[in-house]
Design a protein around this motif. Structure first.
Motif, PDB file in Angstrom:
ATOM      1  N   GLY A   1       0.647  -1.274   0.047  1.00 28.20           N
ATOM      2  CA  GLY A   1      -0.015   0.168  -0.125  1.00 28.20           C
ATOM      3  C   GLY A   1       0.830   1.207  -0.092  1.00 28.20           C
ATOM      4  O   GLY A   1       0.396   2.250  -0.511  1.00 28.20           O
TER       5      GLY A   1
ATOM      6  N   TYR B   1       2.229 -12.480  -7.160  1.00 27.64           N
ATOM      7  CA  TYR B   1       1.663 -10.895  -7.090  1.00 27.64           C
ATOM      8  C   TYR B   1       1.416 -10.439  -8.673  1.00 27.64           C
ATOM      9  O   TYR B   1       2.275 -10.643  -9.722  1.00 27.64           O
ATOM     10  CB  TYR B   1       2.863 -10.282  -6.932  1.00 27.64           C
TER      11      TYR B   1
ATOM     12  N   VAL C   1      -7.282 -10.378  -1.922  1.00 26.09           N
ATOM     13  CA  VAL C   1      -6.302  -9.954  -2.709  1.00 26.09           C
ATOM     14  C   VAL C   1      -5.452  -9.473  -1.591  1.00 26.09           C
ATOM     15  O   VAL C   1      -5.609  -8.339  -0.903  1.00 26.09           O
ATOM     16  CB  VAL C   1      -6.611  -8.816  -3.684  1.00 26.09           C
TER      17      VAL C   1
HETATM   18  P1  ADP Z   1      -0.704  -3.946   2.838  1.00 31.51           P
HETATM   19  O1  ADP Z   1       0.099  -2.368   2.169  1.00 31.51           O
HETATM   20  O2  ADP Z   1      -0.403  -3.988   4.215  1.00 31.51           O
HETATM   21  O3  ADP Z   1       0.145  -4.975   1.988  1.00 31.51           O
HETATM   22  P2  ADP Z   1      -3.197  -2.677   1.665  1.00 31.51           P
HETATM   23  O4  ADP Z   1      -4.458  -3.142   1.524  1.00 31.51           O
HETATM   24  O5  ADP Z   1      -2.770  -1.502   2.321  1.00 31.51           O
HETATM   25  O6  ADP Z   1      -1.982  -3.506   2.328  1.00 31.51           O
HETATM   26  O7  ADP Z   1      -2.263  -2.618   0.314  1.00 31.51           O
HETATM   27  C1  ADP Z   1      -1.984  -3.772  -0.409  1.00 31.51           C
HETATM   28  C2  ADP Z   1      -1.995  -3.146  -1.851  1.00 31.51           C
HETATM   29  O8  ADP Z   1      -1.298  -4.437  -2.693  1.00 31.51           O
HETATM   30  C3  ADP Z   1      -3.286  -3.199  -2.689  1.00 31.51           C
HETATM   31  O9  ADP Z   1      -3.343  -2.151  -3.948  1.00 31.51           O
HETATM   32  C4  ADP Z   1      -3.460  -4.441  -3.266  1.00 31.51           C
HETATM   33  O10 ADP Z   1      -4.455  -4.545  -4.553  1.00 31.51           O
HETATM   34  C5  ADP Z   1      -2.100  -4.859  -3.806  1.00 31.51           C
HETATM   35  N1  ADP Z   1      -1.918  -6.497  -3.791  1.00 31.51           N
HETATM   36  C6  ADP Z   1      -1.680  -7.094  -2.542  1.00 31.51           C
HETATM   37  N2  ADP Z   1      -1.522  -8.463  -2.761  1.00 31.51           N
HETATM   38  C7  ADP Z   1      -1.542  -8.450  -4.174  1.00 31.51           C
HETATM   39  C8  ADP Z   1      -1.240  -9.513  -5.012  1.00 31.51           C
HETATM   40  N3  ADP Z   1      -0.762 -10.730  -4.849  1.00 31.51           N
HETATM   41  N4  ADP Z   1      -1.350  -8.967  -6.486  1.00 31.51           N
HETATM   42  C9  ADP Z   1      -1.586  -7.878  -6.885  1.00 31.51           C
HETATM   43  N5  ADP Z   1      -2.019  -6.933  -5.950  1.00 31.51           N
HETATM   44  C10 ADP Z   1      -1.869  -7.050  -4.672  1.00 31.51           C
END
Ligand code: ADP
Length: 486
Positions: A24, A362, A305
């Motif tokens: 994030g 990812y 996700v």
């Molecule tokens: P954190 O920063 O704790 O991982 P957040 O919800 O704040 O969690 O942000 C996560 C971001 O990463 C979001 O934009 C989400 O869509 C993306 N994300 C997490 N895992 C994946 C994945 N496996 N593939 C694509 N995007 C991902």
């Protein structure tokens, strides 16, 4: 538009969408500066020039040289991102020429030389902000997470001439802890090492430096700001954070509503919107096909996700699978992280073949298709500073089923009777993050899904909820104004 004259603001972040993203933080560093620029602020983002960043940034122009940055020469490049974001890249091959994750090695352990890498980053950021590396200088530095925690420590010695400093905690769990011997390597005065400084139980904490030496500390939601002031939620920093009083505040994140726009998303099969919701059914069918589960429009599709870690509470979801699938629901999981959770979801796809689909990895485009094609998304986090996936989900009419913690509590309106009667309700909350409450939330989701008019109403509420950066950016703008006028 901020009433005062535009400020020169230097964002200091270790990752930034669309150049490099592990979580994030990158979304925030990629979108908030653009929202501030739209309000008239002069914002630049300083990034380490990791190979991926160098490959993705355009119009690179050298603006300064550093003879020796902790063991090698460096240059500062001015550049732009595809999104129009103005960047400075710190090109220091001895620190940043690494492959893979910017923080972890191939075994998933913290990289041994992280102190020098991010210490060097912070050192250069401080010099850039002071106007010593090229013509630009900053009125205010906005540093993010432990990787940029030392910027305010380096600016300490500059006295009144220094820019104001804001430090944002995106996740208190990552504290940037290193042996105290690194202080000398980082050319920081020994007197900063103490309980009132950057010492944490005989170690150096970069995160603590950001907290102690910045003019103001923010975190990414008001509820998380309250939680981290306590013994329980403070992860060892509760007392320190409580002592900040109103120098600590919470501003909820937004998302980039151009990147996350179901009406114009190149990653999804058919565009849809709050007014034209029917094509979402196509996205659901496509998702069921892509994840190899039964194409059934009557089966509610739940999704994940996420990073697969303890924080995200997904072990609870593994425990809920018999209940979920036993009641006719389906699950798609996109994530990577802890081996045990990766294995558990891969195994679930075999056990519940046709009803559970797992993609370990990812994948940005796939994350858009998951958001578009699901009916519900699970976020059963044990703690969650803000969370972005629930915001993306609401924009795509996918109802978040969330633990009532941190930013999840602040952004998802539980669709209980009272909320529904007053036309609110954008998802479902449960508390505490434990097995029974999660199972009960699944039951509520299933009965909501069965009541089509109400389900559609909640979907529309969710899609109408303001998840943009407009309000948060205005709040940051007001904070900058206040600090600069002090
Ligand atoms: P954190 O920063 O704790 O991982 P957040 O919800 O704040 O969690 O942000 C996560 C971001 O990463 C979001 O934009 C989400 O869509 C993306 N994300 C997490 N895992 C994946 C994945 N496996 N593939 C694509 N995007 C991902």
């Amino acid at each position: 538009m901020s009433a005062a004259a535009p400020h020169r603001v230097l964002f200091v972040a270790s990752e930034c969408y669309p150049l490099l993203k592990t979580g994030g933080l990158a979304d925030v560093a990629g979108a908030l500066p653009r929202a501030l620029m739209a309000m008239g602020q002069d914002v630049r983002v300083l990034l380490p020039a990791f190979p991926k960043v160098k490959a993705a940034a355009a119009e690179q122009k050298k603006v300064a040289k550093i003879k020796d940055l902790f063991g090698g020469p460096a240059t500062v490049l001015e550049a732009t991102a595809d999104t129009g974001l103005k960047l400075f890249l710190l090109n220091a091959p001895h620190l940043f020429d690494i492959k893979g994750n910017p923080y972890l090695d191939e075994e998933g352990q913290d990289r041994a030389d992280n102190a020098l890498r991010y210490g060097g980053f912070a050192r250069a950021a401080a010099d850039l902000a002071m106007g010593r590396l090229g013509k630009w200088h900053a009125d205010l530095v906005h540093a993010h997470d432990w990787q940029a925690g030392l910027v305010s420590a380096y600016l300490q010695k500059e006295g009144a001439a220094r820019p104001k400093t804001v430090f944002t905690i995106h996740n208190l769990a990552f504290q940037g802890l290193f042996p105290k011997t690194v202080l000398k390597d980082l050319e920081l005065p020994a007197d900063l090492f103490g309980p009132d400084g950057l010492e944490y139980w005989d170690k150096v904490s970069f995160l603590k430096a950001g907290i102690v030496y910045s003019d103001h500390v923010t975190t990414v939601s008001p509820s998380y700001a309250a939680e981290i002031r306590t013994e329980d939620g403070g992860m060892g920093f509760g007392g320190l954070l409580a002592s900040l009083g109103d120098r600590l505040s919470g501003i909820v994140n937004g998302i980039d509503t151009e990147v996350w726009n179901p009406a114009a998303d190149p990653a999804i099969a058919a565009p849809f919107s709050q007014k034209k919701l029917t094509p979402k059914a196509k996205a659901k069918r496509a998702l069921q096909k892509e994840f190899g589960i039964r194409p059934d429009k009557h089966a509610p599709v739940f999704s994940v996700v996420s990073r697969l870690t303890e924080q995200k509470g997904l072990d609870l979801l593994v425990g809920a699978l018999p209940h979920l699938v036993g009641n006719g629901a389906q699950l798609v999981v996109l994530g990577s992280g802890d081996a045990a959770l990766e294995d558990a979801f891969a195994e679930a796809a075999k056990t519940y073949k046709g009803n559970v689909g797992t993609f370990i990895g990812y994948n940005e485009d796939l994350s858009h298709r998951v958001q578009a094609g699901s009916d519900f998304i699970f976020i059963p986090s044990r703690f969650e500073p803000c969370g972005l996936t629930q915001l993306c989900a609401m924009r795509y009419g996918t109802l978040p089923v969330v633990a009532r913690v941190g930013g999840l509590a602040d952004t998802v309106i539980d669709a209980n009777l009272a909320a529904l009667q007053s036309g609110a309700g954008t998802g479902l909350q449960f508390s505490p993050p434990a097995q029974e409450p999660l199972n009960a939330a699944i039951d509520r989701a299933l009965s909501l899904f069965g009541d089509k008019p109400t389900f559609r109403k909640v979907m529309k509420n969710a899609m109408g909820y303001d998840v943009s950066w407009d309000r948060p950016a205005a709040a940051y703008g007001a904070l900058y104004d206040r600090l600069i006028q002090l």
